[in-house]
Design a protein around this motif. Structure first.
Motif, PDB file in Angstrom:
ATOM      1  N   SER A  57       0.839  -1.202   0.000  1.00  0.00           N
ATOM      2  CA  SER A  57       0.000   0.000   0.000  1.00  0.00           C
ATOM      3  C   SER A  57       0.871   1.248   0.000  1.00  0.00           C
ATOM      4  CB  SER A  57      -0.891   0.025   1.254  1.00  0.00           C
ATOM      5  OG  SER A  57      -1.716  -1.118   1.302  1.00  0.00           O
ATOM      6  N   LYS A  58       0.266   2.366  -0.397  1.00  0.00           N
ATOM      7  CA  LYS A  58       0.965   3.658  -0.313  1.00  0.00           C
ATOM      8  C   LYS A  58       0.952   4.105   1.149  1.00  0.00           C
ATOM      9  CE  LYS A  58       0.503   8.418  -2.016  1.00  0.00           C
ATOM     10  NZ  LYS A  58      -0.370   9.289  -2.860  1.00  0.00           N
ATOM     11  N   ILE A  59       2.133   4.342   1.685  1.00  0.00           N
ATOM     12  CA  ILE A  59       2.258   4.728   3.091  1.00  0.00           C
ATOM     13  C   ILE A  59       2.774   6.166   3.175  1.00  0.00           C
ATOM     14  CG2 ILE A  59       3.393   4.232   5.295  1.00  0.00           C
ATOM     15  CD1 ILE A  59       1.459   2.008   4.412  1.00  0.00           C
ATOM     16  N   GLN A  60       2.101   6.963   3.996  1.00  0.00           N
ATOM     17  CA  GLN A  60       2.524   8.350   4.203  1.00  0.00           C
ATOM     18  C   GLN A  60       2.690   8.609   5.694  1.00  0.00           C
ATOM     19  OE1 GLN A  60      -0.958   9.779   1.880  1.00  0.00           O
ATOM     20  NE2 GLN A  60       0.526  11.090   0.834  1.00  0.00           N
ATOM     21  N   ILE A  61       3.522   9.608   6.009  1.00  0.00           N
ATOM     22  CA  ILE A  61       3.762   9.934   7.413  1.00  0.00           C
ATOM     23  C   ILE A  61       3.726  11.442   7.608  1.00  0.00           C
ATOM     24  CG2 ILE A  61       6.298  10.110   7.227  1.00  0.00           C
ATOM     25  CD1 ILE A  61       6.474   8.642   9.925  1.00  0.00           C
ATOM     26  N   LYS A  62       3.230  11.839   8.763  1.00  0.00           N
ATOM     27  CA  LYS A  62       3.294  13.249   9.162  1.00  0.00           C
ATOM     28  C   LYS A  62       3.871  13.290  10.568  1.00  0.00           C
ATOM     29  CE  LYS A  62       0.183  16.685   8.278  1.00  0.00           C
ATOM     30  NZ  LYS A  62      -0.987  17.582   8.447  1.00  0.00           N
ATOM     31  N   LEU A  63       4.904  14.106  10.764  1.00  0.00           N
ATOM     32  CA  LEU A  63       5.516  14.248  12.085  1.00  0.00           C
ATOM     33  C   LEU A  63       4.901  15.462  12.776  1.00  0.00           C
ATOM     34  CD1 LEU A  63       9.279  13.828  11.001  1.00  0.00           C
ATOM     35  CD2 LEU A  63       7.594  12.038  11.517  1.00  0.00           C
ATOM     36  N   HIS A  64       4.383  15.256  13.976  1.00  0.00           N
ATOM     37  CA  HIS A  64       3.811  16.369  14.739  1.00  0.00           C
ATOM     38  C   HIS A  64       4.838  16.827  15.769  1.00  0.00           C
ATOM     39  CE1 HIS A  64      -0.471  16.058  13.382  1.00  0.00           C
ATOM     40  NE2 HIS A  64      -0.037  14.877  13.008  1.00  0.00           N
ATOM     41  N   GLY A  65       5.370  18.036  15.583  1.00  0.00           N
ATOM     42  CA  GLY A  65       6.372  18.556  16.496  1.00  0.00           C
ATOM     43  C   GLY A  65       5.783  19.549  17.478  1.00  0.00           C
ATOM     44  N   SER A  66       6.563  19.915  18.485  1.00  0.00           N
ATOM     45  CA  SER A  66       6.100  20.896  19.480  1.00  0.00           C
ATOM     46  C   SER A  66       5.970  22.283  18.858  1.00  0.00           C
ATOM     47  CB  SER A  66       7.061  20.928  20.668  1.00  0.00           C
ATOM     48  OG  SER A  66       8.388  21.166  20.222  1.00  0.00           O
ATOM     49  N   LYS A  67       6.698  22.534  17.750  1.00  0.00           N
ATOM     50  CA  LYS A  67       6.627  23.845  17.097  1.00  0.00           C
ATOM     51  C   LYS A  67       5.825  23.838  15.806  1.00  0.00           C
ATOM     52  CE  LYS A  67      11.237  25.325  18.637  1.00  0.00           C
ATOM     53  NZ  LYS A  67      12.611  25.508  18.139  1.00  0.00           N
ATOM     54  N   LYS A  68       5.857  22.698  15.123  1.00  0.00           N
ATOM     55  CA  LYS A  68       5.307  22.669  13.767  1.00  0.00           C
ATOM     56  C   LYS A  68       5.109  21.218  13.352  1.00  0.00           C
ATOM     57  CE  LYS A  68       6.848  24.200   9.147  1.00  0.00           C
ATOM     58  NZ  LYS A  68       5.692  24.946   8.674  1.00  0.00           N
ATOM     59  N   ASP A  69       4.216  20.998  12.376  1.00  0.00           N
ATOM     60  CA  ASP A  69       4.054  19.665  11.808  1.00  0.00           C
ATOM     61  C   ASP A  69       4.760  19.590  10.462  1.00  0.00           C
ATOM     62  OD1 ASP A  69       2.426  19.259  13.968  1.00  0.00           O
ATOM     63  OD2 ASP A  69       0.551  19.335  12.835  1.00  0.00           O
ATOM     64  N   SER A  70       5.245  18.422  10.130  1.00  0.00           N
ATOM     65  CA  SER A  70       5.851  18.233   8.803  1.00  0.00           C
ATOM     66  C   SER A  70       4.730  18.108   7.779  1.00  0.00           C
ATOM     67  CB  SER A  70       6.707  16.965   8.783  1.00  0.00           C
ATOM     68  OG  SER A  70       5.882  15.821   8.623  1.00  0.00           O
ATOM     69  N   PRO A  71       5.067  18.235   6.491  1.00  0.00           N
ATOM     70  CA  PRO A  71       4.059  17.904   5.484  1.00  0.00           C
ATOM     71  C   PRO A  71       3.766  16.402   5.536  1.00  0.00           C
ATOM     72  CG  PRO A  71       5.993  18.990   4.498  1.00  0.00           C
ATOM     73  CD  PRO A  71       6.344  18.638   5.904  1.00  0.00           C
ATOM     74  N   LEU A  72       2.593  15.999   5.057  1.00  0.00           N
ATOM     75  CA  LEU A  72       2.296  14.581   4.887  1.00  0.00           C
ATOM     76  C   LEU A  72       3.206  14.093   3.762  1.00  0.00           C
ATOM     77  CD1 LEU A  72       0.373  12.263   5.773  1.00  0.00           C
ATOM     78  CD2 LEU A  72      -1.125  12.956   3.896  1.00  0.00           C
ATOM     79  N   THR A  73       4.074  13.142   4.074  1.00  0.00           N
ATOM     80  CA  THR A  73       5.138  12.737   3.147  1.00  0.00           C
ATOM     81  C   THR A  73       4.997  11.276   2.761  1.00  0.00           C
ATOM     82  OG1 THR A  73       6.621  14.337   4.186  1.00  0.00           O
ATOM     83  CG2 THR A  73       7.659  12.584   2.882  1.00  0.00           C
ATOM     84  N   THR A  74       4.994  10.990   1.469  1.00  0.00           N
ATOM     85  CA  THR A  74       4.929   9.608   0.990  1.00  0.00           C
ATOM     86  C   THR A  74       6.279   8.928   1.181  1.00  0.00           C
ATOM     87  OG1 THR A  74       3.253  10.197  -0.635  1.00  0.00           O
ATOM     88  CG2 THR A  74       4.471   8.153  -1.038  1.00  0.00           C
ATOM     89  N   LEU A  75       6.258   7.722   1.745  1.00  0.00           N
ATOM     90  CA  LEU A  75       7.493   6.989   2.028  1.00  0.00           C
ATOM     91  C   LEU A  75       7.713   5.959   0.928  1.00  0.00           C
ATOM     92  CD1 LEU A  75       6.923   6.483   5.846  1.00  0.00           C
ATOM     93  CD2 LEU A  75       8.190   8.304   4.688  1.00  0.00           C
ATOM     94  N   ASP A  76       8.715   6.205   0.105  1.00  0.00           N
ATOM     95  CA  ASP A  76       8.988   5.320  -1.022  1.00  0.00           C
ATOM     96  C   ASP A  76      10.482   5.368  -1.335  1.00  0.00           C
ATOM     97  OD1 ASP A  76       8.909   3.784  -3.290  1.00  0.00           O
ATOM     98  OD2 ASP A  76       7.870   5.269  -4.525  1.00  0.00           O
ATOM     99  N   SER A  77      11.193   4.334  -0.972  1.00  0.00           N
ATOM    100  CA  SER A  77      12.628   4.281  -1.265  1.00  0.00           C
ATOM    101  C   SER A  77      12.844   3.661  -2.643  1.00  0.00           C
ATOM    102  CB  SER A  77      13.344   3.454  -0.199  1.00  0.00           C
ATOM    103  OG  SER A  77      13.043   2.091  -0.381  1.00  0.00           O
ATOM    104  N   ALA A  78      14.079   3.597  -3.079  1.00  0.00           N
ATOM    105  CA  ALA A  78      14.403   3.042  -4.397  1.00  0.00           C
ATOM    106  C   ALA A  78      14.029   1.557  -4.472  1.00  0.00           C
ATOM    107  CB  ALA A  78      15.886   3.230  -4.688  1.00  0.00           C
ATOM    108  N   GLY A  79      14.088   0.866  -3.362  1.00  0.00           N
ATOM    109  CA  GLY A  79      13.803  -0.576  -3.359  1.00  0.00           C
ATOM    110  C   GLY A  79      12.353  -0.872  -2.996  1.00  0.00           C
ATOM    111  N   ASP A  80      12.086  -2.154  -2.706  1.00  0.00           N
ATOM    112  CA  ASP A  80      10.759  -2.581  -2.275  1.00  0.00           C
ATOM    113  C   ASP A  80      10.596  -2.131  -0.818  1.00  0.00           C
ATOM    114  OD1 ASP A  80       8.341  -3.743  -2.569  1.00  0.00           O
ATOM    115  OD2 ASP A  80       9.098  -5.741  -3.053  1.00  0.00           O
ATOM    116  N   ASP A  81       9.438  -1.572  -0.509  1.00  0.00           N
ATOM    117  CA  ASP A  81       9.246  -1.003   0.830  1.00  0.00           C
ATOM    118  C   ASP A  81       8.324  -1.865   1.695  1.00  0.00           C
ATOM    119  OD1 ASP A  81      10.529   1.794   0.455  1.00  0.00           O
ATOM    120  OD2 ASP A  81       9.273   1.495  -1.313  1.00  0.00           O
TER     121      ASP A  81
END
Ligand code: CA
Ligand code: CA
Length: 151
Positions: A57-81
């Motif tokens: 499946s397509k997996i995405q992550i968002k990091l919630h920080g004390s100051k700011k949140d990251s963008p929702l980021t798709t996790l896809d490396s060069a290899g099989d994930d």
């Protein structure tokens, strides 16, 4: 023409080998895949070794920080994930420092064969700081799903 003494030749050879060792080291450094952006967080994800724990499946992550949140980021490396029992390294880049990472949001589109994913751990690293999140829930086994993890 003056003949070179053996010690001069030896010194020259040492200088050459020193130069080439240095060049090799520089080349290796330039090949490192770590991006240069300032606010880049390294995310190391280990998938559980249980049967069917992996996913395509397509997996995405968002990091919630004390100051700011990251963008929702798709996790896809060069290899099989996200293969069963495997560990993958990803990078999440933000436009500013996030502060301390307080929770992470994991999103699956729930698609593919046996889409359920059972990640075991998420380790977030920035400079000398490390934040660890553990998981024991199947994600995306019945369609799209978002799960929030706290330390
Ligand atoms: Ca699966
Ligand atoms: Ca991939």
């Amino acid at each position: 023409m003056k003949r070179l003494g053996i010690s001069t030749v030896l010194a020259f050879a040492l200088m050459l080998s020193g130069t080439s060792a240095y060049a090799t080291e520089s080349l290796q450094n330039s090949n490192q895949i770590e991006p240069l952006a300032s606010y880049t967080y390294k995310v190391t994800i280990k998938t559980n070794s249980a049967d069917d724990a992996g996913t395509n499946s397509k997996i995405q992550i968002k990091l919630h920080g004390s100051k700011k949140d990251s963008p929702l980021t798709t996790l896809d490396s060069a290899g099989d994930d996200f293969e069963q029992g495997a560990t993958g390294v990803y990078y999440v880049t933000a436009s500013a420092a996030l502060g301390s990472i307080q929770k992470i949001e994991i999103k699956s589109d729930g698609k593919g064969n046996k889409p359920g994913w059972l990640p075991y751990s998420f380790v977030i690293q920035k400079d000398t700081s490390t934040w660890k999140f553990y998981n024991d829930k199947w994600i995306g086994d019945n369609g799209p799903e978002t799960v929030t993890l706290t330390p």
